[in-house]
Design a protein around this motif. Structure first.
Motif, short mmCIF file in Angstrom:
data_model
loop_
_atom_site.label_atom_id
_atom_site.label_comp_id
_atom_site.label_asym_id
_atom_site.label_seq_id
_atom_site.Cartn_x
_atom_site.Cartn_y
_atom_site.Cartn_z
N THR A 198 47.80 26.85 46.55
CA THR A 198 47.04 26.20 45.47
C THR A 198 45.61 25.93 45.91
O THR A 198 44.64 26.18 45.16
N CYS B 287 44.59 35.84 49.07
CA CYS B 287 45.81 35.42 48.38
C CYS B 287 47.06 35.84 49.16
O CYS B 287 48.03 35.08 49.26
N GLY C 92 55.04 34.80 44.26
CA GLY C 92 53.78 34.10 44.10
C GLY C 92 52.54 34.96 44.06
O GLY C 92 51.54 34.59 43.40
N LEU D 42 51.14 36.05 40.63
CA LEU D 42 50.57 34.88 39.94
C LEU D 42 49.23 34.48 40.54
O LEU D 42 48.28 34.13 39.82
N ASP E 52 46.53 36.95 39.43
CA ASP E 52 46.11 36.65 38.05
C ASP E 52 45.23 35.41 38.00
O ASP E 52 44.27 35.35 37.22
N ALA E 53 45.54 34.42 38.83
CA ALA E 53 44.78 33.17 38.81
C ALA E 53 43.34 33.35 39.26
O ALA E 53 42.43 32.69 38.75
N LYS F 209 46.46 44.98 40.43
CA LYS F 209 47.77 44.48 40.02
C LYS F 209 48.86 45.13 40.86
O LYS F 209 48.71 46.26 41.34
N SER G 104 56.35 42.58 41.66
CA SER G 104 57.11 41.82 42.66
C SER G 104 57.95 42.74 43.54
O SER G 104 58.09 42.50 44.74
#
Length: 313
Positions: free
Chosen positions: A59, A81, A124, A127, A130-131, A137, A140
């Motif tokens: 986060t 990430c 994760g 996600l 994308d964040a 892309k 999973s």
């Protein structure tokens, strides 16, 4: 095949070899019963370590990438990430020994985080990508299958080998670790050779400065973790901080080699972040070694109840 393509094959080959041998070697030296006893005795540390590594740190990384470091290239963001969700540094017990921290706790947390990474990273990473709003892309499953095949399976096979042929496990583990370290060094050298131009080009993007945040986010979360659990035993505190501070190069290598093989800047970003992270944490470890000069590297109470009493208020 061009010269550069051949060198990339070598980079990938040495990367996979390191991951497989390191995971297998870790399994060879794991006393499963003792490991479970450690996890039960220090369950609060184990649970909060999982929360810190797979909730808090990702986060904070994502928040950092969409605010302060929003201008760095998209591929660099993806590499960061990946690092944020790759927990359980393979050399955490070595750093723990160097810093006179608790080696058994470091090993227990290393295994726990490595196994948890095989679950958290496939769930994760899409996600997180994308964040931070990048165009790259992946699915999973593309993330999961290399982790299952090259990381989790060799770890399990090493544990089984130790149970069936315990007398052979120790000498085999020594050679496995040596070849694994050699493979990692060759991977790093070929990476620098092949992508040197990208390393130089990346210097002007602010990515090196952005990478400095990585180890300090990890160290800060590690400190908050042991403070929240009220750990008084200094070697245990430092073991938890070490395993939380530095990310796991093994799953990062697999992401570089498989789902993101066509994006060399991801390889560059991971190499930068991992190198800066290890150097930064090593400096802290050397300071801890001086301050803990009178303490042994392992400080294990005799029983599980004593362990909880000595470590937690």
């Amino acid at each position: 095949m061009t010269t550069q393509a051949s060198q990339v094959v070598l980079i990938n080959g040495f990367g996979v070899l390191f991951v497989v041998l390191n995971a297998f070697g870790l399994g060879l030296r794991l006393p499963v019963g003792k490991l479970l006893a450690q996890a039960v005795a220090h369950w609060k540390i184990a649970v909060l370590t999982l929360v810190a590594n797979f909730v808090v740190i990702p986060t904070l990384f994502v928040g950092y990438l969409v605010t302060i470091a929003s201008s760095i290239p998209d591929e660099i963001k993806v590499g960061f990430c990946i690092a944020a969700l790759s927990a359980g540094m393979p050399f955490a017990p070595v750093l723990a020994k160097l810093g006179r921290a608790n080696i058994n706790i470091a090993t227990m947390l290393l295994v726990l985080l490595t196994v948890a990474t095989t679950i958290a990273l496939p769930l994760g990473l899409p996600l997180a990508i994308d964040a931070v709003d990048v165009q790259l892309k992946t699915s999973s499953w593309d993330i999961a299958w290399p982790l299952l095949l090259f990381l989790l399976l060799p770890l399990a096979l090493g544990c089984v080998f130790r149970l069936l042929w315990s007398d052979l496990a120790k000498p085999l583990q020594r050679w496995t670790v040596r070849v694994a370290i050699l493979s990692l060094l060759l991977n790093l050298n070929f990476t620098l050779l092949v992508y040197w131009g990208l390393f130089v080009q990346t210097w002007g993007t602010g990515s090196y400065l952005a990478a400095l945040a990585g180890p300090f986010i990890g160290l800060g979360c590690g400190y908050l973790l042991v403070t929240a659990v009220r750990v008084k035993n200094v070697p245990i505190r430092h073991a938890a901080e070490i395993t939380t501070a530095v990310r796991n190069i093994a799953p990062m290598l697999l992401m570089m080699i498989f789902p993101f093989a066509a994006d060399p800047l991801i390889t560059v970003s991971i190499t930068i972040l991992n190198t800066i992270g290890i150097v930064t944490v090593l400096l802290f470890v050397l300071v801890w070694r001086r301050t803990n000069s009178g303490a042994p590297p392992t400080d294990e109470p005799k029983t599980a109840q004593a362990a909880q009493g000595a470590a937690i208020e």
